[in-house]
Design an enzyme around this catalytic site. Structure first.
Site, PDB file in Angstrom:
ATOM      1  N   ASP A  13       0.872  -1.160   0.000  1.00  0.00           N
ATOM      2  CA  ASP A  13       0.000   0.000   0.000  1.00  0.00           C
ATOM      3  C   ASP A  13       0.920   1.223   0.000  1.00  0.00           C
ATOM      4  O   ASP A  13       2.107   1.127   0.339  1.00  0.00           O
ATOM      5  CB  ASP A  13      -0.884  -0.045   1.246  1.00  0.00           C
ATOM      6  CG  ASP A  13      -1.747   1.188   1.392  1.00  0.00           C
ATOM      7  OD1 ASP A  13      -2.401   1.581   0.413  1.00  0.00           O
ATOM      8  OD2 ASP A  13      -1.745   1.769   2.496  1.00  0.00           O
ATOM      9  N   ASP A  15      -0.119   5.132   0.882  1.00  0.00           N
ATOM     10  CA  ASP A  15      -0.362   6.088   1.968  1.00  0.00           C
ATOM     11  C   ASP A  15      -0.499   5.365   3.296  1.00  0.00           C
ATOM     12  O   ASP A  15      -1.342   4.476   3.455  1.00  0.00           O
ATOM     13  CB  ASP A  15      -1.630   6.902   1.687  1.00  0.00           C
ATOM     14  CG  ASP A  15      -1.539   7.669   0.374  1.00  0.00           C
ATOM     15  OD1 ASP A  15      -0.549   8.395   0.191  1.00  0.00           O
ATOM     16  OD2 ASP A  15      -2.443   7.516  -0.470  1.00  0.00           O
ATOM     17  N   ASP A 171      -1.620  -0.908   5.907  1.00  0.00           N
ATOM     18  CA  ASP A 171      -1.959  -0.397   7.243  1.00  0.00           C
ATOM     19  C   ASP A 171      -3.451  -0.321   7.491  1.00  0.00           C
ATOM     20  O   ASP A 171      -3.876   0.171   8.541  1.00  0.00           O
ATOM     21  CB  ASP A 171      -1.341   0.994   7.445  1.00  0.00           C
ATOM     22  CG  ASP A 171      -2.027   2.065   6.599  1.00  0.00           C
ATOM     23  OD1 ASP A 171      -2.105   1.878   5.355  1.00  0.00           O
ATOM     24  OD2 ASP A 171      -2.481   3.082   7.155  1.00  0.00           O
TER      25      ASP A 171
END
Length: 225
Positions: A13, A15, A171
């Protein structure tokens, strides 16, 4: 007993996992608020919403505005964000060393993000990743985006690796859901953005990692499925 080695390939991922982009996004929100005569918002108030995307950022900044109105403001947010892109954010501590360790081990790495592809691609030269990132898939690249597994399976296909031999690092719960559905081992990046009610243990990722520096060693990575 299997021996721990670095994965053949790793997808990340963007961001909240590789990039602390919250300052750029908050700058975009503050520009929208200034245009409406409202003061800036504290970074820490908006930071937990970053991994949820533009809609979540706008909702957190303008809770009094109804959803259809907020939806119509997404292009404005993206326009402001494009101007702020890469100006305030930075890589999380340890990301550079972790990527270097993967490359030294012969692993391939790429990015699967829900950020619009054109914005993610604009970041590649800023970060010096044009030649290093083997594949980049954005939230609008394909017909479906995370938590659907399609972006992960297509990314693995494009770099010529079976999903079971590839690890996904993210996240947000959507990241782990997508990895599980793709048959891909997953790493929960605990250093990223989370709301107070989020419970990363409940996401049931293969491993949970506190800091990127832990991934410099092969033993921290999950074994292939």
């Amino acid at each position: 007993m299997p021996t721990h080695t670095f994965p053949r390939a790793v997808l990340f991922d963007l961001d909240g996992t590789l990039l602390d982009s919250a300052p750029d996004m908050v700058a975009a929100i503050d520009a929208m608020r200034a245009a409406r005569g409202q003061p800036p918002m504290p970074l820490e108030q908006l930071r937990p919403h970053v991994s949820k995307g533009a809609r979540a950022m706008i909702a957190a900044a303008f809770p009094q505005v109804d959803e259809p109105q907020r939806e119509s403001w997404i292009p404005e947010f993206l326009s402001h964000y494009e101007r702020e892109l890469g100006r305030h954010g930075h890589l999380f501590d340890g990301i550079d060393a972790m990527l270097a360790a993967l490359e030294a081990a012969g692993s391939t790495w790429g990015i699967v993000t829900n950020k619009p592809e054109y914005l993610a691609r604009l970041l590649m030269p800023v970060l010096g990743w044009e030649q290093r990132c083997a594949v980049l898939i954005g939230g609008d690249t394909l017909a479906r985006r995370k938590p659907d597994p399609l972006p992960l399976t297509v990314a693995a296909e494009r770099i010529g690796v079976d999903p079971a031999q590839c690890v996904y690092v993210g996240d947000d719960e959507r990241d782990i859901q997508a990895a599980r559905a793709a048959g891909m081992p997953s790493v929960v990046a605990l250093w990223g953005y989370r709301l107070d009610g989020d419970d990363p243990v409940a996401w049931q990722g293969d491993v949970m990692i506190q800091a990127p520096a832990e991934l410099i060693g092969a033993a921290a990575w999950p074994l292939p499925r």
